[in-house]
Scaffold this active site. Structure first.
Site: not given
Ligand code: IVH
Length: 355
Positions: A137, A309
């Site tokens: 991230k 994801k």
């Protein structure tokens, strides 16, 4: 004797009454809004991300316990910043949403269990694999790049998630953002993160200090401040980088997994983070988290967690969104990094008598 509301900040949620909860909600909203403004509009945060997360978590917890007290304009329902004036506004074709957070292995397990309960074929077959992509991230500024017939025609910041700022001319000055791409769908919106490396940040701040310019608090704010210049000649001089990881509006999707999309991005000339991996179970997600966490200190750019994801797009579509965050992705945050501050000098100013 007047009531001092400041002591409420130390009271646990289950000790609040509806009267004190209302006061505490008001206080938290004022505080969070003020930090949002410092962070997004002034690019100058006054508290750490960890402290900010705690404020939002407390507000959410109180709102959950006292749903009748939720303000219609509570920041818990907001995605991000308000749009800074001076830029043309762009309405996003698909909203630029936020991510839910998990902070522990157990919370990650709960997240995966929720997905398995939602998708019938996984619920009925607990040993069927649930593939997920693990990506660092990046702690930067998200941006949406619109290509029409392979030409970069528009770039917009996230803004409040629904409406962003037009930073097209600025984005075109970044070396990592291709101006033309080959063999792409007629309409393709690539989303990703503009960031500044730590060495570039140090160099920029040194130069700014010398010229009595604005000194930035961290690389993220330097990236945001540099991208949001009204004069693109200034952005051109700033060392900004870009990683691509998502899409918005697309006329045709020649990929059917997140992993497949990342492969397309590389083919089109975008930088995809090299620490990204495809994982087939929770154990390998946690291994990816450990590995990325281990590399964090030596990476030349800031990251604040790992995003997981669901790989299959048909599953992403069925899972959809809840409260402005996808059900198919989550951010596993790192614990706040501890920093040591060395105090070199203290100057004491004495007030004149009577002041
Ligand atoms: S995916 C629908 N992937 O995190 C969600 N976001 O809290 C799409 N970010 O606004 C976002 N690295 O600025 C995604 N590999 C990554 C990311 C990432 C950083 C940021 C992004 C987003 C925020 C969400």
């Amino acid at each position: 004797m007047s009531f001092d509301p400041s002591h409420l900040r130390t009271i646990s949620v289950n000790e609040l009454t509806s009267e004190t909860a209302e006061i505490e909600i008001d206080r938290l909203i004022v505080e969070i809004n003020s930090h949002d403004k410092s962070y997004h509009q002034k690019d100058a945060p006054v508290i750490s991300d960890g402290q900010y997360d705690l404020l939002r978590q407390r507000l959410l917890a109180i709102e959950n316990a006292f749903p009748l007290l939720v303000h219609p304009d509570s920041p818990s329902g907001k995605v991000g910043a308000v749009v800074k004036s001076g830029f043309k506004k762009i309405k996003h074709s698909r909203p630029m949403l936020s991510l839910g957070n998990v902070f522990s292995d157990d919370e990650l397990q709960d997240f995966a269990d929720g997905i398995r309960r939602f998708l019938k074929e996984l619920k009925d077959n607990p040993s069927a694999p649930l593939e997920m992509v693990a990506e660092p991230k990046i702690d930067g500024v998200s941006i949406a790049l619109r290509y029409e017939k392979g030409i970069l025609v528009q770039a917009a910041t996230r803004g409040d998630g629904a409406v962003g700022e037009d930073v097209s001319e600025n984005a075109k000055t970044l070396k990592d953002i291709p101006k033309n791409i080959q063999d792409a769908p007629d309409v393709l919106e690539v989303r990703g993160e503009v960031y500044m490396t730590k060495p570039d940040f140090a160099k920029l701040n040194k130069a700014q200090e010398k010229q009595d310019g604005k000194v930035f608090a961290n690389p993220r704010n330097a990236a945001a401040g540099s991208l949001r210049q009204l004069d693109s000649n200034i952005t051109k001089e700033r060392p900004l980088s870009f990683f691509a990881y998502a899409w918005g509006d697309v006329s045709k999707m020649p990929w059917d997994t997140q992993w497949g999309y990342l492969e397309c991005l590389k083919k089109w000339g975008f930088k995809v983070n090299p620490l990204t991996s495809l994982c087939s179970d929770i154990a390998s997600l946690l291994t990816a988290y450990e590995k990325i966490g281990h590399e964090r200190a030596t990476l030349p750019y800031d990251i604040d967690g790992v995003v997981y994801k669901v790989n299959r797009l048909d599953w992403q579509e069925r899972l959809g969104f809840v409260a402005r965050a996808p059900r198919w992705a989550v951010a596993h945050k790192f614990p706040a990094q501890k920093a040591e501050t060395i105090l070199n000098k203290i100057t004491v100013r004495l007030a004149a008598p009577g002041c």
